[in-house]
Write a protein that holds these residues in place. Structure first.
Motif, PDB file in Angstrom:
ATOM      1  N   ARG A 181      10.603  -1.219   5.104  1.00  0.00           N
ATOM      2  CA  ARG A 181       9.689  -0.252   4.478  1.00  0.00           C
ATOM      3  C   ARG A 181       9.099   0.695   5.524  1.00  0.00           C
ATOM      4  O   ARG A 181       9.035   1.916   5.315  1.00  0.00           O
ATOM      5  N   VAL A 206       0.027   1.907  -3.441  1.00  0.00           N
ATOM      6  CA  VAL A 206      -0.117   0.540  -3.929  1.00  0.00           C
ATOM      7  C   VAL A 206       0.539   0.403  -5.304  1.00  0.00           C
ATOM      8  O   VAL A 206       1.157  -0.623  -5.607  1.00  0.00           O
ATOM      9  N   LEU A 209       4.135  -0.156  -4.728  1.00  0.00           N
ATOM     10  CA  LEU A 209       4.418  -1.527  -4.317  1.00  0.00           C
ATOM     11  C   LEU A 209       4.403  -2.469  -5.518  1.00  0.00           C
ATOM     12  O   LEU A 209       5.281  -3.327  -5.664  1.00  0.00           O
ATOM     13  N   ASN A 276      -1.373   1.723   5.237  1.00  0.00           N
ATOM     14  CA  ASN A 276       0.025   1.630   5.672  1.00  0.00           C
ATOM     15  C   ASN A 276       0.305   0.309   6.363  1.00  0.00           C
ATOM     16  O   ASN A 276       1.358  -0.310   6.156  1.00  0.00           O
ATOM     17  N   LEU A 279       0.764  -2.222   3.654  1.00  0.00           N
ATOM     18  CA  LEU A 279       2.033  -2.088   2.938  1.00  0.00           C
ATOM     19  C   LEU A 279       3.216  -2.464   3.823  1.00  0.00           C
ATOM     20  O   LEU A 279       4.165  -3.105   3.372  1.00  0.00           O
TER      21      LEU A 279
END
Length: 388
Positions: A181, A206, A209, A276, A279
């Motif tokens: 990612r 988000v 995700l 970031n 994630l």
């Protein structure tokens, strides 16, 4: 929906982070969300079958599970479940039935207009319930839940919508694992291979995700001319990187104690500069394909691993080595959120759905289903209903 990747709102990022379904692998009106469950009391009378006193069949070993034959009276709530709600899911299974249940499909279709008593009597005459248990270890089971997010998106990037959702890159099969990612967002060579592959753009990373964790979702896309259309994004592959829970990452870093949606959301609001980092702690990414969402399609969920559309509240993801796809299953799960005692169908799977007594319950789509799915994590018992 192929849920060979790990599987609502970010509550799911922990609840379903631990849970899945392909899944996955909903809608007369696209906005409608069916009620995922109806609580059932725990003291319902047993369904007693007159004359059910003969010898029971011997146990069956299926993968890593053992099936032990039981009386119908042992299935909690069997006499009270509104079976007509489950029959559409059974008819869907009959679109791609397994060899064992295929001979029953003609009768299943005929009974779609039957009463609940007629359907129950037919099941008793044609099926044998078996309690599902592991070959070794604890017989305690676990139920989680998943859903189909519904999000607003734009066809082209804007200042407010800059988070892409990609179709598989042409080079996906040439490199395993593909870029992480973080590498997809930072390495020029990865970005070049994704150029022109975006299906749509979201405003919140988000949300992207969560959509990837669930494996499919519905988008209300604003086109370049300002018109809107509703589409489904279906699972089309992954970058083959390992799945890592962002909720677990926050806990391991000592950044939160409350790994629920409110807790994670509060942390994000207080630490926007670290989103970031959050994630990127999960290197896995899911790629999608766009599907037209007709009025008929909108009445069911995405296609599960069995290859048939999922039915809210009646489809589950299972470990197919323990319960074959298309199998009718009696599910009983006591919990603070819902007392579930009902007929469901094994129509999906997921990499986190492993073991004999493990299921991911398809709750439907939209915010209500997402709220439900993000909170369900409770004990489980399963009985397969196998032809006599």
């Amino acid at each position: 929906m192929n849920r060979s990747f790990p599987y609502v709102l970010v509550a799911a990022i922990v609840g379903i982070l631990a849970g899945c379904a392909t899944h996955v692998p909903e809608y007369p009106a696209p906005e409608a969300t069916p009620t995922p469950t109806q609580p059932s009391p725990t003291d319902l009378p047993p369904y007693v079958v007159s004359g059910d006193t003969g010898p029971l069949p011997g146990p069956i070993t299926q993968g890593k599970s053992r099936w032990t034959a039981v009386r119908w009276a042992e299935l909690p709530g069997f006499g009270q479940d509104p079976l007509f709600e489950a029959w559409n899911a059974w008819i869907k299974s009959c679109e791609r039935p397994g060899p064992v249940h295929a001979p029953l499909c003609k009768e299943v279709r005929r009974l779609s207009i039957g009463s609940g008593d007629e359907q129950r009597a037919w099941m008793v005459s044609r099926l044998q319930p078996y309690k599902v248990e592991p070959l070794q270890g604890s017989s305690d089971g676990l139920l989680t839940s998943y859903y189909e997010p519904m999000l607003d998106a734009t066809r082209n990037p804007t200042s407010a919508s800059a988070v892409p959702l990609y179709r598989p890159p042409a080079s996906l099969g040439q490199r395993k694992p593909w870029y992480t990612r973080q590498e997809m967002e930072t390495l020029p060579e990865a970005k070049a291979q994704l150029a022109g592959r975006a299906i749509a753009w979201l405003s919140d990373p988000v949300d992207a995700l969560v959509l990837q964790i669930q494996g499919s979702g519905r988008l209300r896309i604003t086109e370049a001319d300002g018109s809107q259309r509703l589409v489904r994004l279906a699972y089309a592959g992954t970058n083959d990187q390992p799945y890592k829970s962002v909720g677990r990452w926050l806990l391991d870093q000592g950044l939160i104690r409350d790994a629920t949606w409110p807790g994670i959301k509060a942390w994000i609001v207080q630490n926007p500069q670290r989103v970031n980092e959050l994630l990127w702690s999960n290197p896995r990414t899911v790629f999608f394909r766009e599907e037209v969402l007709s009025e008929l399609d909108a009445a069911f969920g995405p296609r599960g691993a069995q290859g048939v559309p999922l039915t809210p509240g009646r489809s589950i993801a299972v470990d197919p080595t323990s319960i074959p796809y298309g199998t009718p299953v009696w599910l009983a799960s006591p919990g603070p959120l819902a007392q579930l005692q009902k007929l469901v169908f094994a129509q999906d799977t997921g990499s986190a759905i492993t073991g004999a007594v493990r299921a991911d319950y398809f709750a439907g789509w939209g915010p209500e289903a997402g709220e439900f799915a993000g909170r369900v994590k409770q004990p489980l018992k399963l009985w397969v209903l196998w032809p006599k």
